[in-house]
Design a protein around this motif. Structure first.
Motif, mmCIF file in Angstrom:
data_model
loop_
_atom_site.group_PDB
_atom_site.id
_atom_site.type_symbol
_atom_site.label_atom_id
_atom_site.label_comp_id
_atom_site.label_asym_id
_atom_site.label_seq_id
_atom_site.Cartn_x
_atom_site.Cartn_y
_atom_site.Cartn_z
ATOM 1 N N ASP A 240 -27.848 5.768 -7.821
ATOM 2 C CA ASP A 240 -26.622 6.349 -8.366
ATOM 3 C C ASP A 240 -25.539 5.312 -8.640
ATOM 4 O OD1 ASP A 240 -26.586 6.133 -5.482
ATOM 5 O OD2 ASP A 240 -24.680 7.191 -5.515
ATOM 6 N N VAL A 242 -26.259 2.250 -10.057
ATOM 7 C CA VAL A 242 -26.704 1.306 -11.087
ATOM 8 C C VAL A 242 -25.816 1.346 -12.321
ATOM 9 C CG1 VAL A 242 -28.552 0.800 -12.723
ATOM 10 C CG2 VAL A 242 -29.095 1.145 -10.304
ATOM 11 N N ASN A 243 -25.678 2.484 -12.948
ATOM 12 C CA ASN A 243 -24.928 2.526 -14.205
ATOM 13 C C ASN A 243 -23.427 2.356 -14.044
ATOM 14 O OD1 ASN A 243 -26.659 2.889 -16.744
ATOM 15 N ND2 ASN A 243 -27.680 4.151 -15.199
ATOM 16 N N PRO A 244 -22.790 2.877 -12.987
ATOM 17 C CA PRO A 244 -21.378 2.527 -12.787
ATOM 18 C C PRO A 244 -21.144 1.026 -12.652
ATOM 19 C CG PRO A 244 -21.928 4.460 -11.506
ATOM 20 C CD PRO A 244 -23.215 3.957 -12.069
ATOM 21 N N ILE A 246 -23.121 -1.373 -13.973
ATOM 22 C CA ILE A 246 -23.327 -1.935 -15.316
ATOM 23 C C ILE A 246 -22.057 -1.815 -16.142
ATOM 24 C CG2 ILE A 246 -24.483 -1.560 -17.532
ATOM 25 C CD1 ILE A 246 -27.043 -0.948 -16.019
ATOM 26 N N VAL A 247 -21.455 -0.631 -16.158
ATOM 27 C CA VAL A 247 -20.247 -0.401 -16.954
ATOM 28 C C VAL A 247 -19.112 -1.307 -16.466
ATOM 29 C CG1 VAL A 247 -18.461 1.280 -17.534
ATOM 30 C CG2 VAL A 247 -20.873 1.954 -17.592
ATOM 31 N N ARG A 250 -19.875 -5.000 -17.588
ATOM 32 C CA ARG A 250 -19.748 -5.191 -19.038
ATOM 33 C C ARG A 250 -18.299 -5.040 -19.500
ATOM 34 N NH1 ARG A 250 -21.421 -8.079 -21.004
ATOM 35 N NH2 ARG A 250 -21.580 -7.265 -23.131
ATOM 36 N N LYS A 294 -17.724 0.038 -6.956
ATOM 37 C CA LYS A 294 -18.644 1.136 -7.323
ATOM 38 C C LYS A 294 -19.832 1.226 -6.357
ATOM 39 C CE LYS A 294 -16.214 1.936 -11.054
ATOM 40 N NZ LYS A 294 -15.378 3.153 -11.148
#
Length: 300
Positions: A240, A242-244, A246-247, A250, A294
């Motif tokens: 859960d 991973v994508n926070p 990444i954002v 980036r 995060k």
């Protein structure tokens, strides 16, 4: 309430007993022979014996930066007493042509390969990272690892340093403040190990201390002049997160270079996210802090 207190007391006694058992096993192992087999002294943390295998034989560049071994070329293996002997985990840095010969030797010796992948993009020459696991007699495990590494050009003996490591020309106090833990200079690189709050186990064995066992968030700064630094390392994440993360990376112009697993049977299931940037060190630290926020990571 009394029942809950009793349960906590029993759990505490069980943990203390396990710690006693692990320390007793550690003391029964002849670590001197393991050191001799691997050609170097271990860094010892609690019951963990960790051996570094930096690729000082390689000259690797990325985006014009010559990468120091302690930035991204620091292979290692770590032994922890358990399973009637020791468990071993590791991460070896290899050239493309070395992967299959090293893997063949490891398989023949009964070691497990748990991952093979990149950590960086655009590096020249390209480097790959082979993660390994095993358990059994620590001397036999050490011999198997030594024989496998002999299939590469990884230095198997430690040469005396030709000169003292360069000073880390960065505002390290400010970096400590932003990241939230105390960093440490190593071979001209400023390194952070950020622990997760949740306990991590593999095959039922607690992976502690987390830094030497490769399950702390690793962040490395290599000065590149004018207050800038090249950064790389890896975030240790649950699904859960991973994508926070990444954002967050980036958004702060930090490149995500790899996302993968390092182990096969850890709990909780973990993913490792590698990153790269070369920019103002303080600005990058703030981006990394936004990503750390995060995660279920700790601060000092």
């Amino acid at each position: 309430m009394k029942r809950k207190i009793l349960s906590l007391a029993v759990a505490g006694l069980a943990l203390a007993y396990l710690s006693f058992v692990y320390m007793a096993r550690a003391q029964s192992i002849d670590w001197r022979k393991v050191d001799e087999t691997l050609g170097r002294k271990a860094a010892v943390s609690d019951d963990i014996h960790r051996y570094g295998f930096p690729r000082s034989d390689l000259s690797v560049t990325l985006d014009g930066v010559t990468i120091k071994p302690s930035l991204a070329l620091g292979g290692w293996v770590a032994f922890k007493p358990g399973h009637g002997g020791a468990m071993v985990m590791g991460d070896l840095v290899l050239l493309e042509t070395e992967i299959n010969p090293v893997m063949a030797k490891m398989i023949a010796s009964g070691l497990e390969i748990t991952a093979v992948h990149n950590h960086l993009l655009r590096a020249s020459p390209a480097t790959f990272y082979m993660h390994l696991a095993g358990h059994g007699d620590p001397l036999k495990l050490a011999s198997a690892i030594h024989d496998a590494l002999a299939e590469s050009t990884t230095p198997l003996t430690i040469a005396a340093p030709a000169s003292p490591p360069p000073a880390v020309d960065l505002d390290t106090a400010k970096l400590d403040q932003i990241i939230g833990v105390k960093g440490q200079a190593n071979g001209g690189v400023y390194q952070f190990n950020v622990k997760r709050r949740d306990p991590i186990t593999q095959d039922g064995t607690p992976l502690t201390p987390v830094g030497p066992m490769g399950v702390a968030i690793g962040i490395n700064f290599q000065p590149t002049g004018g207050g800038k630094a090249a950064i790389t390392g890896d975030f240790v994440l649950t699904a859960d997160e991973v994508n926070p993360v990444i954002v967050a990376l980036r958004t702060h112009s930090i490149e995500v270079t790899a996302l993968h697993s390092h182990m096969l049977d850890e709990q909780p299931r973990l993913f490792f996210m590698h990153f790269w940037a070369n920019d103002d060190a303080i600005r990058l630290a703030e981006g990394l802090r936004a990503a750390l926020d995060k995660t279920a990571s700790t601060k000092n």
